[in-house]
Design an enzyme around this catalytic site. Structure first.
Site, PDB file in Angstrom:
ATOM      1  N   CYS A  69       0.816  -1.214  -0.036  1.00  0.00           N
ATOM      2  CA  CYS A  69       0.231   0.089  -0.093  1.00  0.00           C
ATOM      3  C   CYS A  69       0.816   1.141   0.008  1.00  0.00           C
ATOM      4  O   CYS A  69       0.482   2.157  -0.660  1.00  0.00           O
ATOM      5  CB  CYS A  69      -0.898  -0.059   1.075  1.00  0.00           C
ATOM      6  SG  CYS A  69      -0.171  -0.032   2.759  1.00  0.00           S
ATOM      7  N   HIS A 109      -1.428   1.004   7.043  1.00  0.00           N
ATOM      8  CA  HIS A 109      -2.031   1.165   5.863  1.00  0.00           C
ATOM      9  C   HIS A 109      -1.856   2.725   5.302  1.00  0.00           C
ATOM     10  O   HIS A 109      -2.319   3.732   6.114  1.00  0.00           O
ATOM     11  CB  HIS A 109      -3.414   0.875   5.756  1.00  0.00           C
ATOM     12  CG  HIS A 109      -4.277   0.610   4.293  1.00  0.00           C
ATOM     13  ND1 HIS A 109      -3.900  -0.177   3.554  1.00  0.00           N
ATOM     14  CD2 HIS A 109      -5.175   1.472   3.925  1.00  0.00           C
ATOM     15  CE1 HIS A 109      -4.490   0.034   2.595  1.00  0.00           C
ATOM     16  NE2 HIS A 109      -5.196   1.286   2.565  1.00  0.00           N
ATOM     17  N   ASP A 124      -8.133   4.469  -3.161  1.00  0.00           N
ATOM     18  CA  ASP A 124      -7.217   3.636  -2.824  1.00  0.00           C
ATOM     19  C   ASP A 124      -6.863   2.543  -3.802  1.00  0.00           C
ATOM     20  O   ASP A 124      -7.965   1.722  -4.483  1.00  0.00           O
ATOM     21  CB  ASP A 124      -7.577   2.819  -1.268  1.00  0.00           C
ATOM     22  CG  ASP A 124      -6.642   2.223  -0.696  1.00  0.00           C
ATOM     23  OD1 ASP A 124      -5.682   1.495  -1.328  1.00  0.00           O
ATOM     24  OD2 ASP A 124      -6.809   2.004   0.333  1.00  0.00           O
TER      25      ASP A 124
END
Length: 265
Positions: A69, A109, A124
């Site tokens: 991520c 994250h 995202d």
């Protein structure tokens, strides 16, 4: 046009001449999800580098790898900024539904918040197979995509002030939490990405420092490859194959062709 802007467009299949408006972000997110895997191989190999604009672009755009991520969303953030969007990066805590609790390793994250026309949206491209594929408004409105339904709910807790919730297509019948995040605490700089990476690399409870994992969306579902199994979701039908190291390399080369798998140990 910068090199990063041009290479990102080339990697996901968008013309250099196409203007990227807010209405085009659905296409950008879908193409990125189909083109760039979520994977942890450099973590497993012990070959991570500092998270900088240059290093992330080199890894994902020049060497055509994937990432986690903090790499995938930082790259998308740079692309959005270069195309005139008002965006920031912020941190969140992933929820583990099997254990019914948030990961104890904390805010590892990294996601994106984008301001447009008086609203804030969650964007995202670094959440494995759980990608919304569209900007999700913080207003609570439900958005639907090929991957399911998604919404952001305001909830104050020790983990943040909002949660992303989802109902993945063919998988979920009820809403479940993806992660909590802070909508009003953007990261101070990329040094926070290095902090996230350090936790992912070294923490004993990190889910990404033990075995190789590669996953990406496909036109009909998604595929996930580990060192012991290959799982395919296609139009709601799941198949799972147990594999050995030779089959791992074969499948990796077939489905994640951007890497020199013959050299992978």
């Amino acid at each position: 046009m910068s090199e990063l802007n041009a290479l990102f467009r080339k990697r996901i299949g968008i013309s250099e001449h196409e203007a990227i408006t807010f209405d085009k972000l659905d296409t950008v997110l879908e193409k990125a999800a189909l083109s760039i895997p979520f994977e942890n191989l450099r973590v497993i190999e012990g070959k991570t580098t500092a998270i900088t604009k240059e290093n992330v672009a080199s890894k994902i755009l020049l060497h055509r790898e994937g990432g986690l991520c903090y790499e995938l969303n930082s790259l998308l953030y740079f692309f959005l900024i270069e195309n005139g969007f008002d965006a920031v990066l912020t941190r969140g805590v992933v929820y583990r539904p099997a254990e019914q609790q948030y990961l104890e390793i904390g805010k590892t994250h990294l996601t994106i918040l984008l301001a447009h026309a008086g609203q804030t949206y969650l964007v995202d491209t670094g959440f494995g197979g759980n990608l919304p594929l569209k900007p999700v408004p913080l207003s609570g409105e439900v958005v639907s995509s090929a991957n399911g339904e998604f919404r952001v709910r305001k909830e104050n807790s020790e983990h943040g002030d909002h949660v992303l919730e989802m109902k993945l297509k063919h998988k979920d019948t009820d809403w479940r939490i993806g992660y909590a995040f802070d909508a009003n605490k953007p990261i101070a700089g990329l040094s926070e990405c290095d902090e996230i990476q350090a936790i992912i690399v070294s923490h004993e409870q990190s889910p990404f420092n033990k075995n190789p994992l590669l996953t990406k969306l496909t036109a009909s579902g998604n595929i996930t490859l580990t060192n012991t199994s290959f799982t395919q979701w296609a139009d709601g039908v799941v198949t799972k194959e147990s594999i050995d190291s030779a089959r791992f390399k074969e499948l990796a080369k077939q489905h994640f062709a951007w890497r020199d798998w013959d050299s992978y140990e």
